[in-house]
Design a protein around this motif. Sequence first.
Motif, short mmCIF file in Angstrom:
data_model
loop_
_atom_site.label_atom_id
_atom_site.label_comp_id
_atom_site.label_asym_id
_atom_site.label_seq_id
_atom_site.Cartn_x
_atom_site.Cartn_y
_atom_site.Cartn_z
N GLU A 112 0.82 -1.21 0.00
CA GLU A 112 0.00 0.00 0.00
C GLU A 112 0.85 1.26 0.00
O GLU A 112 0.56 2.22 -0.72
N GLN A 113 1.91 1.28 0.80
CA GLN A 113 2.77 2.45 0.83
C GLN A 113 3.44 2.70 -0.51
O GLN A 113 3.57 3.84 -0.96
N LEU A 170 0.69 4.10 -2.91
CA LEU A 170 0.36 5.51 -2.62
C LEU A 170 1.46 6.44 -3.10
O LEU A 170 1.20 7.54 -3.59
N SER A 188 -6.17 9.30 -6.35
CA SER A 188 -6.92 8.48 -5.41
C SER A 188 -6.97 7.01 -5.84
O SER A 188 -7.03 6.69 -7.04
N LEU A 189 -6.97 6.13 -4.86
CA LEU A 189 -7.18 4.71 -5.14
C LEU A 189 -8.55 4.47 -5.78
O LEU A 189 -8.74 3.45 -6.45
#
Length: 254
Positions: free
Chosen positions: A143-144, A147, A154-155
């Motif tokens: 996830e990091q 991002l 945005s996801l």
Amino acid sequence: MSHTAIWTVRESALPLARQLARALDATLYQPWQQPDDNARQQFAAVFHQHRQWVLLMASGIAVRYLDGLPQSKLTDPAVVVLDEAARFAIPLLSGHEGGANALAYHVARLTGATPAITTATEALKPLTLGIGCRRGKSAEAIEQAVLQALAGRSLSDVREVATIDLKADESGLLEFCARHALPLRVIARSDVAARGWTGQPSTWVQQNVGVDGVCEPCALIASPRGRLLVPKMAREGVTVAVVEDGFDDFGAGE
């Protein structure tokens, strides 16, 4: 009664049907074993007894089977059509609300088929993520990295995640996708190798996976008209590429 059911129309589809039935814990229907009975009537009688269907048949046959059965996208069973060669997994009914889109991705991962998603909710999302990672990387680490690659995007703009088949069971990647309700598309290693393009070939990936790279070719295969918005970005054993759909040149050269 199983949550999921598989319907076949020909005996030749039985090996594939049996594999899917085991993987999906599904009820398998073989109406061709009772040739004197009307198969469409049999199907209509059990259609609403299951929440998910995989129809192993041509889409035209499936449309005729479903004639008169759908009632509401909020209550109809999810229906995915899979051809007997397992080339395409097509959500035909209750794609978004009923979970047919998710089922199509699941079937695609099991068979190597291409999920053919047509619902507007998913189609309007412009981004595809290609992700590669070392074995055992956590969902948090993935996830990091994602991002950082998105750099403020945005996801919610992401339509799907693509990776190589060797990572199909990577627990951290699966957890990341589940956490954000992102479908995971698995690309065969032979297709990644045949893609023949990657920005910066990775010696480690060449030695350990046998292809030049993972995240960039996977993302570009999943979004064939897309452009590479973010080339391979590496962070602590995770690589991410971002591809954005592009239609500016649609039809060019005709």
